[in-house]
Design a protein around this motif. Sequence first.
Motif, PDB file in Angstrom:
ATOM      1  N   TYR A   1       0.821  -1.222   0.000  1.00  0.00           N
ATOM      2  CA  TYR A   1       0.000   0.000   0.000  1.00  0.00           C
ATOM      3  C   TYR A   1       0.854   1.271   0.000  1.00  0.00           C
ATOM      4  CZ  TYR A   1      -3.770   3.232   1.159  1.00  0.00           C
ATOM      5  OH  TYR A   1      -4.671   4.265   1.132  1.00  0.00           O
TER       6      TYR A   1
ATOM      7  N   SER B   1       0.954   3.838  -3.128  1.00  0.00           N
ATOM      8  CA  SER B   1       0.372   5.149  -2.819  1.00  0.00           C
ATOM      9  C   SER B   1       1.346   6.286  -3.056  1.00  0.00           C
ATOM     10  CB  SER B   1      -0.080   5.204  -1.348  1.00  0.00           C
ATOM     11  OG  SER B   1      -1.123   4.294  -1.146  1.00  0.00           O
TER      12      SER B   1
ATOM     13  N   GLY C   1      -0.967   3.438 -13.607  1.00  0.00           N
ATOM     14  CA  GLY C   1      -2.374   3.067 -13.494  1.00  0.00           C
ATOM     15  C   GLY C   1      -2.546   1.830 -12.637  1.00  0.00           C
TER      16      GLY C   1
ATOM     17  N   GLU D   1      -2.607   2.512  -8.988  1.00  0.00           N
ATOM     18  CA  GLU D   1      -3.903   3.008  -8.485  1.00  0.00           C
ATOM     19  C   GLU D   1      -4.927   1.875  -8.410  1.00  0.00           C
ATOM     20  OE1 GLU D   1      -3.937   5.733  -7.124  1.00  0.00           O
ATOM     21  OE2 GLU D   1      -2.311   6.861  -8.077  1.00  0.00           O
ATOM     22  N   ILE D   2      -4.849   0.937  -9.337  1.00  0.00           N
ATOM     23  CA  ILE D   2      -5.762  -0.214  -9.293  1.00  0.00           C
ATOM     24  C   ILE D   2      -5.495  -1.025  -8.021  1.00  0.00           C
ATOM     25  CG2 ILE D   2      -6.282  -2.437 -10.400  1.00  0.00           C
ATOM     26  CD1 ILE D   2      -5.875  -0.946 -13.107  1.00  0.00           C
TER      27      ILE D   2
ATOM     28  N   ARG E   1      -4.105   0.082  -5.260  1.00  0.00           N
ATOM     29  CA  ARG E   1      -4.585   0.896  -4.127  1.00  0.00           C
ATOM     30  C   ARG E   1      -6.097   0.746  -3.988  1.00  0.00           C
ATOM     31  NH1 ARG E   1      -7.325   5.112  -4.138  1.00  0.00           N
ATOM     32  NH2 ARG E   1      -6.965   5.624  -6.337  1.00  0.00           N
ATOM     33  N   ALA E   2      -6.795   0.832  -5.123  1.00  0.00           N
ATOM     34  CA  ALA E   2      -8.264   0.744  -5.076  1.00  0.00           C
ATOM     35  C   ALA E   2      -8.727  -0.647  -4.654  1.00  0.00           C
ATOM     36  CB  ALA E   2      -8.834   1.110  -6.448  1.00  0.00           C
TER      37      ALA E   2
ATOM     38  N   GLU F   1     -12.281  -0.071  -3.153  1.00  0.00           N
ATOM     39  CA  GLU F   1     -12.964   0.718  -4.172  1.00  0.00           C
ATOM     40  C   GLU F   1     -13.239  -0.151  -5.406  1.00  0.00           C
ATOM     41  OE1 GLU F   1     -10.692   4.097  -5.336  1.00  0.00           O
ATOM     42  OE2 GLU F   1     -12.441   5.215  -6.005  1.00  0.00           O
ATOM     43  N   ILE F   2     -12.296  -1.008  -5.721  1.00  0.00           N
ATOM     44  CA  ILE F   2     -12.563  -2.053  -6.722  1.00  0.00           C
ATOM     45  C   ILE F   2     -12.878  -3.313  -5.921  1.00  0.00           C
ATOM     46  CG2 ILE F   2     -11.542  -3.523  -8.509  1.00  0.00           C
ATOM     47  CD1 ILE F   2      -9.905  -1.103  -9.420  1.00  0.00           C
TER      48      ILE F   2
ATOM     49  N   SER G   1     -13.869  -8.184 -13.137  1.00  0.00           N
ATOM     50  CA  SER G   1     -14.445  -7.802 -14.427  1.00  0.00           C
ATOM     51  C   SER G   1     -13.456  -8.204 -15.514  1.00  0.00           C
ATOM     52  CB  SER G   1     -14.683  -6.292 -14.485  1.00  0.00           C
ATOM     53  OG  SER G   1     -13.456  -5.601 -14.376  1.00  0.00           O
TER      54      SER G   1
ATOM     55  N   LEU H   1     -10.700  -5.640 -15.691  1.00  0.00           N
ATOM     56  CA  LEU H   1      -9.656  -5.810 -14.682  1.00  0.00           C
ATOM     57  C   LEU H   1      -8.691  -6.921 -15.107  1.00  0.00           C
ATOM     58  CD1 LEU H   1      -8.630  -4.973 -11.829  1.00  0.00           C
ATOM     59  CD2 LEU H   1     -10.013  -6.831 -10.918  1.00  0.00           C
TER      60      LEU H   1
ATOM     61  N   VAL I   1     -12.007   0.430 -13.307  1.00  0.00           N
ATOM     62  CA  VAL I   1     -10.593   0.048 -13.459  1.00  0.00           C
ATOM     63  C   VAL I   1      -9.809   1.143 -14.187  1.00  0.00           C
ATOM     64  CG1 VAL I   1      -9.070  -1.619 -14.618  1.00  0.00           C
ATOM     65  CG2 VAL I   1     -11.063  -2.418 -13.349  1.00  0.00           C
TER      66      VAL I   1
ATOM     67  N   VAL J   1      -9.947   4.834 -11.773  1.00  0.00           N
ATOM     68  CA  VAL J   1      -9.139   5.020 -10.553  1.00  0.00           C
ATOM     69  C   VAL J   1      -7.780   5.645 -10.853  1.00  0.00           C
ATOM     70  CG1 VAL J   1     -10.257   3.245  -9.150  1.00  0.00           C
ATOM     71  CG2 VAL J   1      -8.286   2.629 -10.579  1.00  0.00           C
ATOM     72  N   ALA J   2      -7.297   5.465 -12.081  1.00  0.00           N
ATOM     73  CA  ALA J   2      -5.987   6.029 -12.421  1.00  0.00           C
ATOM     74  C   ALA J   2      -6.007   7.560 -12.457  1.00  0.00           C
ATOM     75  CB  ALA J   2      -5.532   5.483 -13.774  1.00  0.00           C
TER      76      ALA J   2
ATOM     77  N   LYS K   1      -6.619  10.486  -8.148  1.00  0.00           N
ATOM     78  CA  LYS K   1      -5.774  11.126  -7.147  1.00  0.00           C
ATOM     79  C   LYS K   1      -4.417  11.461  -7.729  1.00  0.00           C
ATOM     80  CE  LYS K   1      -3.055   8.572  -4.135  1.00  0.00           C
ATOM     81  NZ  LYS K   1      -1.932   8.085  -4.908  1.00  0.00           N
TER      82      LYS K   1
END
Lengths: 404, 487
Positions: free
Chosen positions: A8, A12, A51, A54-55, A57-58, A63-64, A68, A71, B33, B36-37, B40
């Motif tokens: 994390y 982050s 990217g 962030e995926i 992190r989510a 958040e995710i 899918s 994904l 998906v 989210v990029a 932030k």
Amino acid sequence: MMELEEWYNVVSSCVHCRACTSSDIHMTGDENLPICPKGNMFKMESFFACGAHEIIRAMIEGEINENSERLQHVIYSCTMCGYCSYHCELYSPPGQKCKKMGKTFVDIWQDLRADMMKRGWGPLEAHNAILKNIANTDNAWGGTRGDRERWAKGLGAKDLNKESADVLYFAGCTTTYDPKLKAMMTTAAEVFNKAGVSWGILGKNEKCCAGPSLRVGDRDQFKAYAGENIELFKKSGVKTIVTSCAGCYSTFKNEYPAIAEMDGIEVLHVTEFIARLIKEKKIEFTKEVPMKVTYHDPCHIGRYVGVFEEPRTILRAVPGVEVREMIQNKRNSWCCGAGAGMRTALPDVASETGQHRIKQAEDTGAEVLVSSCPFCAQNLMDAIKESDSDLKFMDITEILAQAL
Amino acid sequence: MSTEFSMKTANEDAVLNTLRQIVGPTNATSHIVDLVAYEKDQNWPFVNPHLPDYVVKVHNKKEVREIVRFANRNKIPIVPLAAGINVRGLCIPTQGGIVLDMRDMNKILEVNTEMMTVTIQPGVTSAQLSAACRKYGVRPALTSAPDMASIFANYLLIGLYHSSSSDGNFHILSMEVVLASGEILKTGSRGLVGAPGPHARGGGPGLTELFMGSPGSFGVVTEMTAKLYPDPKFNAGVAYGYDEWEPAVEVSTKLMDARVATQIDIIDDNLLITFLPTEMVDRMGEEAVRKMLPKVVMICTITDTIKERMEVNKKVAQGICKDVTEGKNFGIASMGGLGELSSGGRITTGMLQKGYYHCFAFYAPLNKCIDYRDINYKTAEEHGYSADYDASLLAIPQAPWNGQLTYYELEVLTCDPTDPAQLKQIQGYSEDLVQKILDCGIYGWFRPYAEVIDVTIDRWGTTGEFIKRLKNLVDPNNIMNPGKFVY
């Protein structure tokens, strides 16, 4: 191996400087060249390392919270070539944090895929077939165990299940079961014999290194096979393991030490081993091989471990061989496109990535594209055909055998 | 599994369908998906992450115009994003809407060495432009941002450059802007039919500046013509280290008065150490390196196309430095910035080596340098940071030198806001520092940071009100990056 949550802090800290998207102009001929095969192909931010951070992190934050196809596409279209990690560690916090931990982004991507499997969100069907093959036949291709040793017939290999030798030559699944790659093993054997190396094989007892299991996310299978292989290696009594497979090599070198002690058994890629034989004057290449070649650095021996000079050293030891560098070489090499289950599951991504590399090879004016990895060999040979290129592909030991 | 992966989401709607009709099916998405990029950036302790509703990748002006018109009709916010590097929350879609990803609009349309101008699209990066210009023997104003950053966005947001002390920070001559209405506005001589080029200023008030200094709050800029400069063939550096700040400021003032410097950097030891090669610091140990460093260093870069003039300027600079006592001369052959002035484009994120990097940048006179230093070191200490290790100051005198114009950065370099305690700490420091800087007096903030706008707008009086009125006139539905700069 870490749990995804443990990354994390690293993910982050991404500042989206986009070092993971493009080369440094000072290293690649005054041009910003693409460095990420999937990002270059699919363009959306989610496909680049920034990217993916962030995926992750989510996913950690919830958040995710469901699987899918999108994904899966983003996560499994990565060849884990490691270029993003190398470039980020030069300039930005996530890469620098990884470096301080003795890790790279490849570790993050592997742990991400393990997490996907734990959640029941992965791997892809084609990857499952690999895992089943390994479980059923001890090799990723589903070949019969009896065929493991067939390539070595008449080449003077010792059976390490019955007798001892200094060196274990670990052929690897892909090299063994793809008939197009047989010369990688036989020419390596020719070089060993010429240099008077005491070498042998495990034959029917050779098992998959389980690198593919780790790359697609099955940690349990990886741990089981790694443990069994380490025991087998120790039991064989060899001092050194040599392999022509870049994937097996990086798995033994980078991943096995975390599973069990190797009791001082040295692991060398065939290019390192032959470079050592040359240095120790145990072998000399005397026949002229007039050939313009360009060398493709496999990610698993190059960026993964840092073997860049040895292949070039041995190519230059062959009279007549002229080595020409591609614009992206060594740590800045463009991936062949095969890695991390790509060639099996997403052949069109693998093909486009490979064809990009063929163009770079053609631009050097070389006649022969040389490499030292069975996965690169398969993908680049296909890419040559798909590009309708005049280039010829050869494994590095094939060239050496011509000079003996 | 087929290699065709669906981008389909549960919440697909008519808006997405329309966006896809404009830019193609793979260039518009509302999938979490992909979203989210964009939610932030590095400034998330101050700009809360917020998902866009859609991300659209545009490739030409026609697509931009259609998207903007559609968004305006439907009152959907639009946040333009040039190359995607964004460290201050300016492109975070805090009110949702469409992130307009312009990365693929990355053409250098013209390098004109006769007019010394270059015309570019938003996605052109700093490295890309400097490499292209090098082939013509010219250079753009090279930004101090990472080399993958959009040089276009840097010019729009009035960035910092390796030659700010001589060339200043205004490099745009004219622009083409898609307004919220979908109209295309051309600034400078672009707007005049028959003009010999998109280069010079048109008559009347300059409209170009209306679209500068804010992150697309007044329109989406799709093309600009910027200044080029001669590529300096010769360069030299003069650097002095001081244990007190007064002589560093005095020397810098005299050098700017003498107009000999291409760039002057006044850097304290805490910041300087982040510019040194990490392997060197790791090898020697940070404490040992710190012992070698003076408290503050003044680095003067001198470049020129004519060797003799460069040498004269260097002699003048050396004379000024020697006239001011207490300094220690440093050889600076290895200072990276000097080479970058002509070669351009290394990624310069050295300040991020310790993790999160929090900075306030603003313009103010050089003669207040020591006041700002005191404010930052003291505020840092009050909030639990060490002035000896964590806090830093950078000052770069600017052209035009009237009013002793200087770019300042006050930083905290060691902080990990993923730790809740440290997050609270940096937020407290920031809130306190903004007030103290404003109370001390500045010309203005470098960028419209989220942390400063609320407290600054109160002090702006009619100026702030007038800008709001202008915004309302140009963007009556407030779709252009709402919530940033003007509310």
